[in-house]
Design a protein around this motif. Structure first.
Motif, mmCIF file in Angstrom:
data_model
loop_
_atom_site.group_PDB
_atom_site.id
_atom_site.type_symbol
_atom_site.label_atom_id
_atom_site.label_comp_id
_atom_site.label_asym_id
_atom_site.label_seq_id
_atom_site.Cartn_x
_atom_site.Cartn_y
_atom_site.Cartn_z
ATOM 1 N N ALA A 220 -13.650 -28.898 -0.617
ATOM 2 C CA ALA A 220 -13.979 -27.540 -1.042
ATOM 3 C C ALA A 220 -14.653 -26.755 0.075
ATOM 4 O O ALA A 220 -14.362 -25.570 0.276
ATOM 5 C CB ALA A 220 -14.861 -27.580 -2.287
ATOM 6 N N VAL A 221 -15.549 -27.411 0.804
ATOM 7 C CA VAL A 221 -16.201 -26.738 1.940
ATOM 8 C C VAL A 221 -15.168 -26.397 3.005
ATOM 9 O O VAL A 221 -15.175 -25.288 3.567
ATOM 10 C CB VAL A 221 -17.334 -27.623 2.519
ATOM 11 N N ALA A 222 -14.253 -27.336 3.282
ATOM 12 C CA ALA A 222 -13.201 -27.064 4.268
ATOM 13 C C ALA A 222 -12.328 -25.899 3.810
ATOM 14 O O ALA A 222 -12.000 -25.010 4.613
ATOM 15 C CB ALA A 222 -12.351 -28.313 4.478
ATOM 16 N N GLY A 223 -11.960 -25.881 2.542
ATOM 17 C CA GLY A 223 -11.141 -24.784 2.021
ATOM 18 C C GLY A 223 -11.857 -23.453 2.081
ATOM 19 O O GLY A 223 -11.267 -22.431 2.464
ATOM 20 N N ALA A 224 -13.137 -23.450 1.713
ATOM 21 C CA ALA A 224 -13.904 -22.200 1.765
ATOM 22 C C ALA A 224 -14.081 -21.726 3.208
ATOM 23 O O ALA A 224 -13.962 -20.529 3.501
ATOM 24 C CB ALA A 224 -15.260 -22.395 1.088
ATOM 25 N N ALA A 225 -14.346 -22.652 4.127
ATOM 26 C CA ALA A 225 -14.513 -22.266 5.537
ATOM 27 C C ALA A 225 -13.204 -21.758 6.134
ATOM 28 O O ALA A 225 -13.191 -20.711 6.815
ATOM 29 C CB ALA A 225 -15.031 -23.459 6.339
ATOM 30 N N LEU A 226 -12.119 -22.475 5.872
ATOM 31 C CA LEU A 226 -10.824 -22.005 6.376
ATOM 32 C C LEU A 226 -10.440 -20.679 5.727
ATOM 33 O O LEU A 226 -9.854 -19.806 6.387
ATOM 34 C CB LEU A 226 -9.740 -23.049 6.114
ATOM 35 N N GLY A 227 -10.755 -20.522 4.463
ATOM 36 C CA GLY A 227 -10.480 -19.258 3.779
ATOM 37 C C GLY A 227 -11.274 -18.104 4.375
ATOM 38 O O GLY A 227 -10.743 -17.004 4.568
ATOM 39 N N ALA A 228 -12.551 -18.350 4.669
ATOM 40 C CA ALA A 228 -13.380 -17.300 5.266
ATOM 41 C C ALA A 228 -12.859 -16.917 6.653
ATOM 42 O O ALA A 228 -12.771 -15.728 6.994
ATOM 43 C CB ALA A 228 -14.829 -17.772 5.357
ATOM 44 N N LEU A 229 -12.486 -17.937 7.453
ATOM 45 C CA LEU A 229 -11.900 -17.640 8.765
ATOM 46 C C LEU A 229 -10.583 -16.879 8.622
ATOM 47 O O LEU A 229 -10.313 -15.931 9.369
ATOM 48 C CB LEU A 229 -11.654 -18.929 9.545
ATOM 49 N N GLY A 230 -9.778 -17.296 7.663
ATOM 50 C CA GLY A 230 -8.503 -16.622 7.424
ATOM 51 C C GLY A 230 -8.683 -15.177 7.008
ATOM 52 O O GLY A 230 -7.928 -14.297 7.449
ATOM 53 N N VAL A 231 -9.688 -14.908 6.173
ATOM 54 C CA VAL A 231 -9.953 -13.519 5.773
ATOM 55 C C VAL A 231 -10.369 -12.699 6.991
ATOM 56 O O VAL A 231 -9.897 -11.571 7.189
ATOM 57 C CB VAL A 231 -11.029 -13.468 4.661
ATOM 58 N N LEU A 232 -11.242 -13.264 7.819
ATOM 59 C CA LEU A 232 -11.679 -12.532 9.025
ATOM 60 C C LEU A 232 -10.513 -12.274 9.973
ATOM 61 O O LEU A 232 -10.359 -11.159 10.498
ATOM 62 C CB LEU A 232 -12.782 -13.307 9.741
ATOM 63 N N PHE A 233 -9.685 -13.293 10.203
ATOM 64 C CA PHE A 233 -8.535 -13.109 11.086
ATOM 65 C C PHE A 233 -7.536 -12.118 10.501
ATOM 66 O O PHE A 233 -6.960 -11.299 11.230
ATOM 67 C CB PHE A 233 -7.836 -14.431 11.371
ATOM 68 N N SER A 234 -7.321 -12.159 9.213
ATOM 69 C CA SER A 234 -6.379 -11.230 8.580
ATOM 70 C C SER A 234 -6.871 -9.791 8.663
ATOM 71 O O SER A 234 -6.081 -8.875 8.917
ATOM 72 C CB SER A 234 -6.159 -11.623 7.126
ATOM 73 N N ILE A 235 -8.156 -9.604 8.473
ATOM 74 C CA ILE A 235 -8.722 -8.252 8.614
ATOM 75 C C ILE A 235 -8.553 -7.766 10.051
ATOM 76 O O ILE A 235 -8.168 -6.612 10.297
ATOM 77 C CB ILE A 235 -10.205 -8.238 8.169
ATOM 78 N N GLY A 236 -8.832 -8.672 10.999
ATOM 79 C CA GLY A 236 -8.655 -8.308 12.406
ATOM 80 C C GLY A 236 -7.215 -7.986 12.750
ATOM 81 O O GLY A 236 -6.937 -7.055 13.512
ATOM 82 N N MET A 237 -6.283 -8.748 12.195
ATOM 83 C CA MET A 237 -4.864 -8.469 12.443
ATOM 84 C C MET A 237 -4.438 -7.152 11.796
ATOM 85 O O MET A 237 -3.709 -6.365 12.403
ATOM 86 C CB MET A 237 -3.987 -9.594 11.876
#
Length: 183
Positions: free
Chosen positions: A153-170
């Motif tokens: 769950a921590v890995a999923g939440a961390a990857l999700g948070a990174l993915g949201v940041l990268f998607s916003i940046g893209m």
């Protein structure tokens, strides 16, 4: 046969239909069922020990475990891209080609063909990332989960948070801007 005893009396007291005044003893199968259901007399004394704690489907956390793994998987998909994102991007590229086939300057063509597809990919990956983040956080809020479930769950939440940041940046072209047409 006793002289005072008749055939009827004998059958009633010793025959196969004789009834005993005592209650029948509990069979081994009834005791096993009671023990497996946790209905023994000293259940209050043993409920505190972790070895004797009853494991039920709800307490085992199978759903939370699956959700933790799904969260990590969604996080990986959000960062690496998905087939859905590729199809949506290709569709947007085709729409851009159709729009610019009748003309337009170079910057309009770049925006319509590449920029919109880039933003569509960012949007789809952002949805996967947001789902990973939400599912991971929901699993983390559930109490008393095993360590490996919390790790997923921590890995999923961390990857999700990174993915949201990268998607916003893209999406807002913070990392890479669209190429500009030379004048």
């Amino acid at each position: 046969m006793n002289p005072t005893e008749t055939e009827e009396t004998k059958d009633a007291t010793t025959g196969p239909a004789a009834k005993t005044p005592a209650e029948p003893a509990e069979s081994a199968t009834d005791k096993d069922v009671a023990d497996s259901a946790g209905l023994d007399d000293d259940a209050e004394d043993t409920a505190d020990s972790p070895e004797d704690a009853e494991v039920t489907p709800v307490a085992s956390g199978l759903g939370a475990a699956a959700a933790g793994v799904v969260s990590a998987g969604l996080g990986v998909v959000a960062l690496s891209g998905s087939w859905v994102g590729k199809v949506a991007s290709e569709r947007q590229t085709l729409i851009g080609q159709i729009k610019t086939s009748q003309g337009g300057n170079a910057s309009q063509q770049i925006s319509a063909i590449y920029g919109d597809a880039w933003h569509t990919t960012a949007l789809v990956n952002g949805v996967f990332a947001f789902l990973a983040l939400v599912v991971g956080l929901v699993v983390l809020t559930r109490p008393q989960q095993p360590g490996w479930v919390r790790a997923f769950a921590v890995a999923g939440a961390a990857l999700g948070a990174l993915g949201v940041l990268f998607s916003i940046g893209m999406y807002f072209d913070l990392f890479l801007s669209l190429p500009s047409a030379g004048s």
